[in-house]
Scaffold this motif. Structure first.
Motif, PDB file in Angstrom:
ATOM      1  N   GLU A 133       0.857  -1.178   0.000  1.00 41.83           N
ATOM      2  CA  GLU A 133       0.000   0.000   0.000  1.00 41.83           C
ATOM      3  C   GLU A 133       0.897   1.233   0.000  1.00 41.83           C
ATOM      4  O   GLU A 133       1.181   1.837   1.035  1.00 41.83           O
ATOM      5  N   LEU A 134       1.346   1.607  -1.198  1.00 42.74           N
ATOM      6  CA  LEU A 134       2.359   2.661  -1.313  1.00 42.74           C
ATOM      7  C   LEU A 134       1.834   4.015  -0.859  1.00 42.74           C
ATOM      8  O   LEU A 134       2.601   4.847  -0.363  1.00 42.74           O
ATOM      9  N   LEU A 135       0.546   4.263  -1.037  1.00 41.72           N
ATOM     10  CA  LEU A 135       0.004   5.538  -0.562  1.00 41.72           C
ATOM     11  C   LEU A 135       0.145   5.641   0.957  1.00 41.72           C
ATOM     12  O   LEU A 135       0.524   6.688   1.492  1.00 41.72           O
ATOM     13  N   THR A 136      -0.136   4.538   1.628  1.00 42.76           N
ATOM     14  CA  THR A 136       0.031   4.511   3.085  1.00 42.76           C
ATOM     15  C   THR A 136       1.483   4.760   3.467  1.00 42.76           C
ATOM     16  O   THR A 136       1.787   5.514   4.392  1.00 42.76           O
ATOM     17  N   VAL A 137       2.399   4.118   2.735  1.00 44.75           N
ATOM     18  CA  VAL A 137       3.828   4.311   2.997  1.00 44.75           C
ATOM     19  C   VAL A 137       4.216   5.770   2.802  1.00 44.75           C
ATOM     20  O   VAL A 137       4.936   6.357   3.617  1.00 44.75           O
ATOM     21  N   PHE A 138       3.731   6.380   1.716  1.00 47.07           N
ATOM     22  CA  PHE A 138       4.034   7.789   1.446  1.00 47.07           C
ATOM     23  C   PHE A 138       3.505   8.680   2.564  1.00 47.07           C
ATOM     24  O   PHE A 138       4.193   9.599   3.030  1.00 47.07           O
ATOM     25  N   MET A 139       2.281   8.404   2.984  1.00 45.81           N
ATOM     26  CA  MET A 139       1.678   9.241   4.018  1.00 45.81           C
ATOM     27  C   MET A 139       2.460   9.163   5.317  1.00 45.81           C
ATOM     28  O   MET A 139       2.711  10.172   5.982  1.00 45.81           O
ATOM     29  N   LEU A 140       2.863   7.959   5.688  1.00 42.94           N
ATOM     30  CA  LEU A 140       3.592   7.785   6.940  1.00 42.94           C
ATOM     31  C   LEU A 140       5.011   8.321   6.838  1.00 42.94           C
ATOM     32  O   LEU A 140       5.489   9.024   7.717  1.00 42.94           O
ATOM     33  N   ALA A 141       5.685   8.013   5.719  1.00 38.63           N
ATOM     34  CA  ALA A 141       7.102   8.380   5.586  1.00 38.63           C
ATOM     35  C   ALA A 141       7.307   9.869   5.362  1.00 38.63           C
ATOM     36  O   ALA A 141       8.255  10.455   5.901  1.00 38.63           O
ATOM     37  N   PHE A 142       6.430  10.497   4.577  1.00 45.45           N
ATOM     38  CA  PHE A 142       6.689  11.877   4.173  1.00 45.45           C
ATOM     39  C   PHE A 142       5.868  12.920   4.922  1.00 45.45           C
ATOM     40  O   PHE A 142       6.117  14.125   4.773  1.00 45.45           O
ATOM     41  N   MET A 143       4.890  12.486   5.734  1.00 46.30           N
ATOM     42  CA  MET A 143       4.203  13.449   6.586  1.00 46.30           C
ATOM     43  C   MET A 143       4.833  13.525   7.974  1.00 46.30           C
ATOM     44  O   MET A 143       4.651  14.498   8.701  1.00 46.30           O
ATOM     45  N   SER A 144       5.580  12.478   8.348  1.00 47.23           N
ATOM     46  CA  SER A 144       6.240  12.486   9.654  1.00 47.23           C
ATOM     47  C   SER A 144       7.203  13.661   9.838  1.00 47.23           C
ATOM     48  O   SER A 144       7.277  14.227  10.930  1.00 47.23           O
ATOM     49  N   PRO A 145       7.986  14.052   8.813  1.00 50.66           N
ATOM     50  CA  PRO A 145       8.868  15.207   9.000  1.00 50.66           C
ATOM     51  C   PRO A 145       8.124  16.488   9.375  1.00 50.66           C
ATOM     52  O   PRO A 145       8.679  17.346  10.075  1.00 50.66           O
ATOM     53  N   LEU A 146       6.869  16.618   8.927  1.00 49.91           N
ATOM     54  CA  LEU A 146       6.093  17.796   9.307  1.00 49.91           C
ATOM     55  C   LEU A 146       5.805  17.777  10.796  1.00 49.91           C
ATOM     56  O   LEU A 146       5.911  18.804  11.483  1.00 49.91           O
ATOM     57  N   GLY A 147       5.456  16.599  11.320  1.00 46.58           N
ATOM     58  CA  GLY A 147       5.220  16.487  12.754  1.00 46.58           C
ATOM     59  C   GLY A 147       6.471  16.814  13.547  1.00 46.58           C
ATOM     60  O   GLY A 147       6.408  17.516  14.566  1.00 46.58           O
ATOM     61  N   ALA A 148       7.626  16.324  13.068  1.00 48.65           N
ATOM     62  CA  ALA A 148       8.887  16.612  13.750  1.00 48.65           C
ATOM     63  C   ALA A 148       9.213  18.105  13.683  1.00 48.65           C
ATOM     64  O   ALA A 148       9.687  18.695  14.657  1.00 48.65           O
ATOM     65  N   ALA A 149       8.942  18.718  12.522  1.00 43.93           N
ATOM     66  CA  ALA A 149       9.209  20.149  12.367  1.00 43.93           C
ATOM     67  C   ALA A 149       8.330  20.979  13.291  1.00 43.93           C
ATOM     68  O   ALA A 149       8.772  21.982  13.859  1.00 43.93           O
ATOM     69  N   MET A 150       7.081  20.559  13.450  1.00 43.20           N
ATOM     70  CA  MET A 150       6.185  21.283  14.348  1.00 43.20           C
ATOM     71  C   MET A 150       6.679  21.210  15.790  1.00 43.20           C
ATOM     72  O   MET A 150       6.552  22.155  16.563  1.00 43.20           O
ATOM     73  N   ASN A 151       7.268  20.080  16.127  1.00 40.28           N
ATOM     74  CA  ASN A 151       7.802  19.923  17.477  1.00 40.28           C
ATOM     75  C   ASN A 151       9.092  20.727  17.664  1.00 40.28           C
ATOM     76  O   ASN A 151       9.276  21.418  18.670  1.00 40.28           O
ATOM     77  N   ASN A 152       9.979  20.676  16.663  1.00 37.52           N
ATOM     78  CA  ASN A 152      11.297  21.315  16.785  1.00 37.52           C
ATOM     79  C   ASN A 152      11.240  22.832  16.677  1.00 37.52           C
ATOM     80  O   ASN A 152      12.043  23.533  17.296  1.00 37.52           O
ATOM     81  N   THR A 153      10.307  23.354  15.869  1.00 43.25           N
ATOM     82  CA  THR A 153      10.231  24.803  15.680  1.00 43.25           C
ATOM     83  C   THR A 153       9.355  25.499  16.720  1.00 43.25           C
ATOM     84  O   THR A 153       9.334  26.724  16.800  1.00 43.25           O
ATOM     85  N   GLY A 154       8.609  24.714  17.480  1.00 45.69           N
ATOM     86  CA  GLY A 154       7.701  25.310  18.455  1.00 45.69           C
ATOM     87  C   GLY A 154       6.310  25.553  17.903  1.00 45.69           C
ATOM     88  O   GLY A 154       5.449  26.105  18.600  1.00 45.69           O
ATOM     89  N   ALA A 155       6.069  25.130  16.634  1.00 43.04           N
ATOM     90  CA  ALA A 155       4.747  25.327  16.041  1.00 43.04           C
ATOM     91  C   ALA A 155       3.684  24.531  16.794  1.00 43.04           C
ATOM     92  O   ALA A 155       2.573  25.018  17.026  1.00 43.04           O
ATOM     93  N   GLY A 156       4.036  23.309  17.169  1.00 46.29           N
ATOM     94  CA  GLY A 156       3.098  22.496  17.938  1.00 46.29           C
ATOM     95  C   GLY A 156       2.764  23.137  19.268  1.00 46.29           C
ATOM     96  O   GLY A 156       1.617  23.111  19.724  1.00 46.29           O
ATOM     97  N   GLU A 157       3.772  23.743  19.879  1.00 47.75           N
ATOM     98  CA  GLU A 157       3.545  24.411  21.165  1.00 47.75           C
ATOM     99  C   GLU A 157       2.642  25.628  20.991  1.00 47.75           C
ATOM    100  O   GLU A 157       1.811  25.928  21.869  1.00 47.75           O
ATOM    101  N   MET A 158       2.784  26.337  19.854  1.00 46.39           N
ATOM    102  CA  MET A 158       1.912  27.475  19.579  1.00 46.39           C
ATOM    103  C   MET A 158       0.452  27.028  19.505  1.00 46.39           C
ATOM    104  O   MET A 158      -0.436  27.680  20.075  1.00 46.39           O
TER     105      MET A 158
END
Length: 424
Positions: free
Chosen positions: A277-302
């Protein structure tokens, strides 16, 4: 403009693109980390870091085993035997929900619906029941049943990944961890539909059915036995990893099971690759960096600060309920995988901000992302029943809203019990 603000803009744009569906979902997911790189938010290595994530490997391996389960006719045989338990409309609704739920805990909900669709249509015809009366419970059971195990859906693994990574390994999610909430929720929904389903599910004459019953007579018997043993042993070993230290990680166990399926000739190499299920793989693999960025930049905290400010001193239960409802709303109009990927890190940050155990809020987001029952575009499985059941968009709304309300109540009661907000 701050990096946090830029990350939030990327988040909003991603959500809009997922909702309006003008671009392929996988393309949007891939563009997110690339955009973050060009905006200076993440490093180039961060774009592809999660392509080899253990959860991605686990998904691919289980796709192979699941494909063998369907190809050999095991899913068909199991479902046929269970369907013989009753002939009444209420009884069939109960059986369909529970059967679809249990099956989708170990294989995809789309695969579950694909296998059960011709069977359910045949039973509805034989029992003189409008197909819609069983098809809506079918997709509801298949959707909610994914909450039984960590392999039920990509959202399960995203929540697991968030809890384990953000806790720096101090918190662990076991194979049946989600069943604490998922099993009672499926049972209560099944009972609810048993009593109320015939009244809230509309009557509609059947449409043209494209579902064709497959012929499994040519499948060697030993293929079926081998696949059944392979799946059973794989699941048992996954469960035992919580108790036995020398066992390999979950994704390695799944890989061994997948290797044996292909090595034994149950699936060809081409069929194994096709099952991914390549769409699932894409969603998990390439959306995870956004979650990490939100945590590292403070966006999630905002976002966390805004949610806390809006809810005031309402307490953790209100905040958890707000995140549940936000996720539930998004998952009706966009990928539940995307909704879970976007909001799990935010849920963690919000809980941390108020000093509560983040697991309850993260699992609330994941549970809500699986209650995709109000629109035909919430998950692919919902769209499968439109033609055979002559089902309209509005037919999902009333039963979907009722089931969602039941799931919300169950979640709000059980989550604080199993995951106390402020454990001693």
């Amino acid at each position: 403009m701050s990096q946090a603000a830029i990350t939030l803009i990327v988040l909003v744009v991603a959500i809009i693109l997922f909702v309006i569906d003008v671009l392929p979902m996988g393309l949007v997911a891939f563009c997110v980390p690339v955009t973050l790189y060009f905006l200076g938010i993440i490093e180039v290595s961060d774009i592809f870091t999660d392509v080899i994530n253990s959860n991605v490997i686990l998904i691919i391996a289980m796709c192979v085993i699941g494909a063998a389960f369907f190809k050999t006719g095991l899913a068909y045989l199991v479902s046929q035997k269970v369907m013989k338990l009753t002939n009444s409309e209420r009884g069939l609704i109960l059986v369909v929900v529970l059967l679809a739920g249990i099956m989708s805990g170990f294989v995809s909900n789309s695969g579950t619906v694909a296998v059960l669709l011709p069977i359910v249509l045949g039973i509805a015809r034989a029992a003189n029941i409008k197909p819609i009366k069983l098809l809506l419970p079918l997709v509801m059971g298949a959707t909610l049943g994914a909450d039984f195990t960590i392999i039920g859906s990509p959202g399960n693994l995203i929540a697991k990944n968030t809890i384990e990574e953000y806790s720096n390994g101090t918190m662990h999610v076991g194979f049946f961890e989600y069943a604490k909430i998922g099993a009672p929720m499926l049972i209560i929904v099944a009972i609810f539909l048993f009593f109320v389903g015939p009244k809230i599910i509309p009557n509609r004459e059947p449409g043209e059915s494209d579902a064709v019953s497959q012929d499994y007579s040519g499948i060697p018997k030993w293929h079926k036995i081998f696949t059944a043993v392979d799946l059973a042993v794989t699941v048992v070993l996954m469960v035992l990893t919580d108790y036995v230290d020398f066992l390999p990680p979950l994704h390695i166990i799944a890989c061994i099971g997948a290797i044996l399926i292909v090595a034994a000739g149950v699936l060809t190499e081409k069929e194994a690759f096709k099952s991914f299920e390549l769409l699932t793989v894409f969603m998990l693999a390439f959306m995870s960096p956004l979650g990490a960025a939100m945590n590292n930049t403070g966006a999630g905290e905002m976002i966390a600060d805004k949610v806390v400010a809006l809810t005031g001193q309402s307490g953790t239960l209100i905040i958890m309920g707000a995140m549940w409802l936000l996720t539930w709303f998004l998952t009706q109009v966009m990928s539940n995988t995307a909704a879970c990927t976007l909001l799990c890190p935010i849920a963690w940050t919000i809980a941390e901000t108020i000093g509560a155990d983040p697991r309850a809020v993260v699992i609330a987001v994941f549970i809500a992302s699986s209650v995709a029952v109000c629109t035909p575009m919430a998950i692919p499985a919902n769209a499968m029943i439109l033609g055979p059941g002559n089902i309209r968009f509005k037919d999902f709304m009333l039963p979907g809203l009722c089931v969602s309300a039941v799931c919300f109540i169950v979640s709000m009661i059980l989550l604080p019990i199993f995951y106390p907000f402020y454990p001693g």
